[in-house]
Enzyme design. Structure first.
Site, mmCIF file in Angstrom:
data_model
loop_
_atom_site.group_PDB
_atom_site.id
_atom_site.type_symbol
_atom_site.label_atom_id
_atom_site.label_comp_id
_atom_site.label_asym_id
_atom_site.label_seq_id
_atom_site.Cartn_x
_atom_site.Cartn_y
_atom_site.Cartn_z
ATOM 1 N N ASN A 173 52.934 22.191 75.903
ATOM 2 C CA ASN A 173 53.571 23.510 75.841
ATOM 3 C C ASN A 173 53.077 24.167 74.556
ATOM 4 O O ASN A 173 53.539 23.827 73.470
ATOM 5 C CB ASN A 173 55.102 23.324 75.824
ATOM 6 C CG ASN A 173 55.839 24.620 75.530
ATOM 7 O OD1 ASN A 173 55.249 25.709 75.573
ATOM 8 N ND2 ASN A 173 57.118 24.504 75.223
ATOM 9 N N TRP A 174 52.130 25.083 74.716
ATOM 10 C CA TRP A 174 51.510 25.687 73.523
ATOM 11 C C TRP A 174 52.438 26.685 72.831
ATOM 12 O O TRP A 174 52.161 27.115 71.735
ATOM 13 C CB TRP A 174 50.226 26.410 73.910
ATOM 14 C CG TRP A 174 49.098 25.535 74.347
ATOM 15 C CD1 TRP A 174 49.143 24.205 74.684
ATOM 16 C CD2 TRP A 174 47.727 25.928 74.501
ATOM 17 N NE1 TRP A 174 47.897 23.763 75.042
ATOM 18 C CE2 TRP A 174 47.007 24.802 74.943
ATOM 19 C CE3 TRP A 174 47.035 27.136 74.321
ATOM 20 C CZ2 TRP A 174 45.639 24.836 75.187
ATOM 21 C CZ3 TRP A 174 45.669 27.178 74.578
ATOM 22 C CH2 TRP A 174 44.982 26.040 74.999
ATOM 23 N N LYS A 175 53.494 27.091 73.529
ATOM 24 C CA LYS A 175 54.385 28.149 73.008
ATOM 25 C C LYS A 175 53.545 29.395 72.686
ATOM 26 O O LYS A 175 52.553 29.632 73.370
ATOM 27 C CB LYS A 175 55.177 27.626 71.808
ATOM 28 C CG LYS A 175 55.847 26.278 72.133
ATOM 29 C CD LYS A 175 56.881 25.847 71.147
ATOM 30 C CE LYS A 175 57.465 24.509 71.592
ATOM 31 N NZ LYS A 175 58.570 24.060 70.768
ATOM 32 N N HIS A 208 63.474 26.591 78.959
ATOM 33 C CA HIS A 208 63.220 26.035 77.626
ATOM 34 C C HIS A 208 64.293 26.524 76.658
ATOM 35 O O HIS A 208 64.714 27.675 76.717
ATOM 36 C CB HIS A 208 61.825 26.437 77.127
ATOM 37 C CG HIS A 208 61.410 25.633 75.932
ATOM 38 N ND1 HIS A 208 61.897 25.886 74.668
ATOM 39 C CD2 HIS A 208 60.595 24.562 75.812
ATOM 40 C CE1 HIS A 208 61.386 24.997 73.831
ATOM 41 N NE2 HIS A 208 60.591 24.185 74.495
ATOM 42 N N GLU A 231 64.213 27.402 73.686
ATOM 43 C CA GLU A 231 63.866 28.572 72.869
ATOM 44 C C GLU A 231 64.176 29.853 73.634
ATOM 45 O O GLU A 231 64.651 30.835 73.067
ATOM 46 C CB GLU A 231 62.387 28.491 72.448
ATOM 47 C CG GLU A 231 62.192 27.428 71.370
ATOM 48 C CD GLU A 231 60.802 26.835 71.294
ATOM 49 O OE1 GLU A 231 59.862 27.361 71.923
ATOM 50 O OE2 GLU A 231 60.656 25.804 70.595
ATOM 51 N N GLU A 258 64.873 17.729 76.729
ATOM 52 C CA GLU A 258 64.462 18.126 75.392
ATOM 53 C C GLU A 258 65.687 18.361 74.515
ATOM 54 O O GLU A 258 66.259 19.462 74.520
ATOM 55 C CB GLU A 258 63.631 19.416 75.456
ATOM 56 C CG GLU A 258 62.344 19.265 76.224
ATOM 57 C CD GLU A 258 61.287 20.226 75.713
ATOM 58 O OE1 GLU A 258 60.173 19.767 75.424
ATOM 59 O OE2 GLU A 258 61.575 21.432 75.582
ATOM 60 N N GLY A 271 60.387 20.336 67.449
ATOM 61 C CA GLY A 271 59.744 20.868 66.258
ATOM 62 C C GLY A 271 60.293 20.323 64.953
ATOM 63 O O GLY A 271 59.958 20.806 63.873
ATOM 64 N N SER A 321 59.199 16.548 69.474
ATOM 65 C CA SER A 321 58.466 15.815 68.432
ATOM 66 C C SER A 321 57.736 14.579 68.967
ATOM 67 O O SER A 321 57.659 13.541 68.300
ATOM 68 C CB SER A 321 59.401 15.443 67.271
ATOM 69 O OG SER A 321 59.920 16.625 66.679
ATOM 70 N N GLY A 334 54.953 19.833 72.393
ATOM 71 C CA GLY A 334 54.760 21.146 71.774
ATOM 72 C C GLY A 334 53.676 21.085 70.715
ATOM 73 O O GLY A 334 52.485 21.124 71.004
ATOM 74 N N GLY A 335 54.090 20.959 69.460
ATOM 75 C CA GLY A 335 53.152 21.012 68.321
ATOM 76 C C GLY A 335 51.930 20.124 68.490
ATOM 77 O O GLY A 335 50.794 20.558 68.225
HETATM 78 P P1 PGA Z 1 57.618 19.819 69.891
HETATM 79 O O1 PGA Z 1 58.086 20.842 71.034
HETATM 80 O O2 PGA Z 1 56.785 18.773 70.541
HETATM 81 O O3 PGA Z 1 56.831 20.669 68.926
HETATM 82 O O4 PGA Z 1 58.853 19.243 69.275
HETATM 83 C C1 PGA Z 1 58.430 20.397 72.322
HETATM 84 C C2 PGA Z 1 58.850 21.553 73.190
HETATM 85 O O5 PGA Z 1 59.521 22.473 72.704
HETATM 86 O O6 PGA Z 1 58.524 21.593 74.401
#
Ligand code: PGA
Length: 248
Positions: free
Chosen positions: A9-11, A93, A95, A164, A170, A209, A230-231
């Site tokens: 997930n590149w966001k 998600h 966010e 999640e 993050g 993470s 994500g990251g």
């Molecule tokens: P993260 O994000 O791996 O940077 O913690 C995961 C996500 O939000 O899908």
């Protein structure tokens, strides 16, 4: 059984030149007994299609609007995603729930629209730190699952659930494999109330993470079938390393 799925997930990251470099580098990943998916921003899905067509890597969207077409300024329909070769889309998600006020009911409409268009929804669920501290984790997860899938009867293989925990996203502090499994096992039990035995065919991902250092422990758990990353999905070598461990 369930093939592991490693999804990136590149966001809101990845200008065209960065996307091209990352997607091209991912092509070096050798196919094994795991699926790889990237969900870049919508602005570079066209590039994903151009670069990844003919490879074993799939691409998907981070969001969708639940209507066929019409007066929805700024939004993107399931058919538009299909036309770009997408096979998955993330919904719910945390966010978007937090920053954009998305409700379980709105998310349910996205899941329904994706299923209708033969795209696989990745429905994200997870508790905040406060909810966990208050002992509400299972109640939150149950509500997000029951409302996110209300009235829908997907085949187990047609949906993916991503657990999640909001506090792990993050933060650099992933859930322990044991804690993640406790919730992923609970998710499968709730799904079996809804889908019966077919719940065994649903892939349940852990997200928050994830790195190449913790993926193996997570995947060793019975109900964790992959990761939403994500990251660490923004670094080709790291994402490929996560994938390599998943296919091992
Ligand atoms: P993260 O994000 O791996 O940077 O913690 C995961 C996500 O939000 O899908």
């Amino acid at each position: 059984m369930r093939t592991p799925l490693i999804a990136g997930n590149w966001k809101m990251n990845g200008l065209p030149d960065e996307a091209e470099a990352l997607l091209t580098a991912l092509k070096a990943a050798e196919k094994g007994r795991a699926d790889m998916l990237v969900c870049p921003p919508a602005t570079v899905l066209f590039e994903a299609q151009a670069i990844l067509t003919g490879t074993h890597i799939e691409w998907g969207a981070q969001n969708v609007y639940p209507a066929e077409k019409g007066a929805y300024t700024g939004e993107i329909s399931p058919a538009m995603l299909s036309a770009l070769g997408c096979t998955y889309a993330i919904c719910g998600h945390s966010e978007r729930r937090q920053l954009l006020g998305e409700t379980d009911e709105f998310i349910r409409r996205k899941v329904a629209a994706l299923l209708e268009a033969h795209l696989t929804p990745i429905l994200c669920v997870g508790e905040t730190a406060d909810e966990r501290a208050a002992g509400k984790t299972e109640a939150v997860i149950r509500r997000e699952l029951e409302e996110g899938l209300a009235g829908l009867t997907p085949r187990g293989s047609d949906i993916v659930i991503a657990y999640e925990p909001v506090w792990a996203i993050g933060s650099g502090a992933a859930a322990t494999a044991e804690d993640a499994e406790a919730v992923c096992g609970f998710i499968r039990r709730v799904l079996s109330e809804m889908l019966g035995e077919d719940a065994d065919n649903v892939r349940i991902l852990y997200g928050g993470s994830v790195t190449s250092a913790n993926i193996s422990d997570l995947l060793a758990e019975a109900d964790i079938d992959g990761a939403l990353v994500g990251g660490a999905s923004l670094k080709a070598a790291e994402f490929i390393s996560i994938y390599d461990k998943a296919k091992a």
